[in-house]
Design an enzyme around this catalytic site. Structure first.
Site, PDB file in Angstrom:
ATOM      1  N   ASP A  61     -36.790  66.506 -74.893  1.00  0.00           N
ATOM      2  CA  ASP A  61     -35.781  67.555 -74.999  1.00  0.00           C
ATOM      3  C   ASP A  61     -34.926  67.556 -73.732  1.00  0.00           C
ATOM      4  O   ASP A  61     -35.403  67.234 -72.640  1.00  0.00           O
ATOM      5  CB  ASP A  61     -36.437  68.934 -75.132  1.00  0.00           C
ATOM      6  N   GLN A  62     -33.677  67.966 -73.875  1.00  0.00           N
ATOM      7  CA  GLN A  62     -32.778  68.030 -72.724  1.00  0.00           C
ATOM      8  C   GLN A  62     -33.375  68.864 -71.592  1.00  0.00           C
ATOM      9  O   GLN A  62     -33.247  68.510 -70.415  1.00  0.00           O
ATOM     10  CB  GLN A  62     -31.433  68.608 -73.147  1.00  0.00           C
TER      11      GLN A  62
END
Length: 220
Positions: A61-62
């Site tokens: 995930d970012q």
């Protein structure tokens, strides 16, 4: 093994050879380009500037920091992707969650809750016993801060659903600090970023099959 390299455009290479790269992604950086000109800066683009032809094998995930494995050529990507699909790549994460969870030094426990897309609130995911896909996470407690009422946990995803660790911990009533998607406003405000880090990777080398193991300490 090649000696660790200095950061390339803000991305640290823990290891590189002719077949693969092990990079440490900072929190807030996308793994692959997103939609729109403002989302083109990402781990894969930065890596390709230094290692032309580098290919993504998996993603974080970012908001998550930590170890990301990339392939140097298409055959290595094929073999590593197969290893991920067959659950032959072992990953461990660290997180700090709200509340006092479990017992320090206790055995591994498991969360077995099916996860589905929340189509009306994309990209959110939800626990859904009817439509959800089987999702399993192993966890154990590393430390607790009784004054702050937080717990540091080690996590081992058995399956690899989107947002799995974040959804599972929130479902236990112990969301990860700084989680803008699954935590309430108070828990979000307890940290300047999501306190989730991909700390360990273990896998067989795609060329010779030798055991590879890498670790990167969490920065929180």
């Amino acid at each position: 093994m090649t000696a660790p390299q200095p950061p390339a455009a803000g991305v640290e290479a823990l290891y590189e050879d002719a077949d693969l790269l092990v990079l440490c992604k900072p929190a807030g950086l996308l793994c692959v380009p997103g939609r729109g000109p403002d989302k083109q800066d990402c781990l894969s683009a930065r890596a390709q500037q230094r290692w032309p032809g580098a290919l993504i094998v998996h993603r974080l995930d970012q908001a998550t920091s930590g170890l990301v494995l990339m392939a140097r050529h298409i055959e290595a990507q094929r073999r590593l992707s197969h290893a991920f699909a067959e659950r032959q790549v072992h990953k461990r994460y660290q997180a700090v969650v709200q509340g006092l969870l479990g017992t320090v030094g206790g055995d591994w426990s498991e969360i077995d809750l099916p996860i589905a897309a929340d189509w009306e609130r994309r990209p959110l995911r939800v626990i859904d016993p009817v439509q959800g896909k089987p999702s399993r996470t192993r966890w154990r407690v590393l430390a607790q801060d009784t004054a702050a009422q937080t717990t540091r946990v080690e996590l081992e995803p058995v399956t690899g659903r989107t947002h799995q660790l974040r959804v599972h911990l929130a479902a236990l009533g112990h969301p990860i600090l700084g989680d803008a998607l699954y935590a309430d406003a108070r828990t979000q405000a307890l940290a300047p970023r999501l306190l989730l880090h991909a700390a360990e990777l273990r896998f067989a080398h795609p060329a010779h099959g030798g055991a590879c193991a890498f670790a990167a300490p969490a920065g929180f």
